[in-house]
Design a protein around this motif. Sequence first.
Motif, PDB file in Angstrom:
ATOM      1  N   ARG A 106     -33.402  25.501  18.342  1.00  0.00           N
ATOM      2  CA  ARG A 106     -32.197  24.663  18.322  1.00  0.00           C
ATOM      3  C   ARG A 106     -32.563  23.187  18.188  1.00  0.00           C
ATOM      4  O   ARG A 106     -31.904  22.433  17.454  1.00  0.00           O
ATOM      5  N   VAL A 108     -31.669  20.260  15.019  1.00  0.00           N
ATOM      6  CA  VAL A 108     -30.978  18.991  15.254  1.00  0.00           C
ATOM      7  C   VAL A 108     -31.808  17.816  14.755  1.00  0.00           C
ATOM      8  O   VAL A 108     -31.275  16.870  14.160  1.00  0.00           O
ATOM      9  N   MET A 128     -29.435  16.621  26.425  1.00  0.00           N
ATOM     10  CA  MET A 128     -28.468  15.904  25.588  1.00  0.00           C
ATOM     11  C   MET A 128     -28.553  16.362  24.136  1.00  0.00           C
ATOM     12  O   MET A 128     -27.535  16.520  23.466  1.00  0.00           O
ATOM     13  N   THR A 129     -29.770  16.607  23.658  1.00  0.00           N
ATOM     14  CA  THR A 129     -29.938  17.074  22.277  1.00  0.00           C
ATOM     15  C   THR A 129     -29.297  18.445  22.091  1.00  0.00           C
ATOM     16  O   THR A 129     -28.687  18.728  21.058  1.00  0.00           O
ATOM     17  N   LYS A 164     -26.829  19.422  23.755  1.00  0.00           N
ATOM     18  CA  LYS A 164     -25.440  19.234  24.189  1.00  0.00           C
ATOM     19  C   LYS A 164     -25.125  20.078  25.415  1.00  0.00           C
ATOM     20  O   LYS A 164     -24.035  20.629  25.550  1.00  0.00           O
ATOM     21  N   PHE A 165     -26.119  20.186  26.283  1.00  0.00           N
ATOM     22  CA  PHE A 165     -26.008  20.892  27.558  1.00  0.00           C
ATOM     23  C   PHE A 165     -25.650  22.375  27.391  1.00  0.00           C
ATOM     24  O   PHE A 165     -25.213  23.016  28.343  1.00  0.00           O
ATOM     25  N   ASP A 166     -25.855  22.910  26.201  1.00  0.00           N
ATOM     26  CA  ASP A 166     -25.589  24.333  25.952  1.00  0.00           C
ATOM     27  C   ASP A 166     -26.897  25.098  26.076  1.00  0.00           C
ATOM     28  O   ASP A 166     -27.690  25.155  25.135  1.00  0.00           O
TER      29      ASP A 166
END
Length: 200
Positions: free
Chosen positions: A116, A120, A176-177, A179-181
């Motif tokens: 992931r 990004v 943060m990269t 997106k906390f997922d």
Amino acid sequence: MACVSLKRGEVHDGVSHGGFMRWKRVRRISEDSQPDGDEDVVLFAKALVRGLDDRVGNDGRDWIDEVKLPDRDDMVSIYYSSFRQPFSLEYYVIRLLGHMRCSPSAFVVALVYLDRMAKVEEKLVPCQYNVHRLFLTAVVLAAKFYEDEVQQNNYYARIGGISIQEMNRLELHMLMTLKFDLSVNPELYVNTLLSLESRK
């Protein structure tokens, strides 16, 4: 499909998430010992290293020497070392397996996080200068998200060979990269697991 469980020894969809059949016995290595004596740990580490190789398209060849390091004012530079580490990646992965106090499944989830991250930001594709901090941080996040018992960041930092300040910055940046997922669906987890098992 059943939810992913990262507890040692549990089985879903016919796959052992506690250590891939032969790797069920992955265990801690005492901190005063050399992390190379347990066959199952070494086998798992070799598969993880090959999995990391796959993520840079090396197909098991040596890691590329020519890497353009990011500028210091570039946030991704926190993952980069200014020099190649004097020890092998396999040695480092075995050290993490021996000391992180989490299930082997957290290491599988960490590979998903690295995929992931690379999607990004191209500069976060694993290479010899960033792979140690990337993988350490991904394992820490996986352990904190899925494990019942976790350690403080000063412990993880000591195991990874970095400062507590670096560990905190790395953790926050990766969160943060991503997106906390941090959730990983069962199908993706099993596919990642099986891809490693095929590398035994």
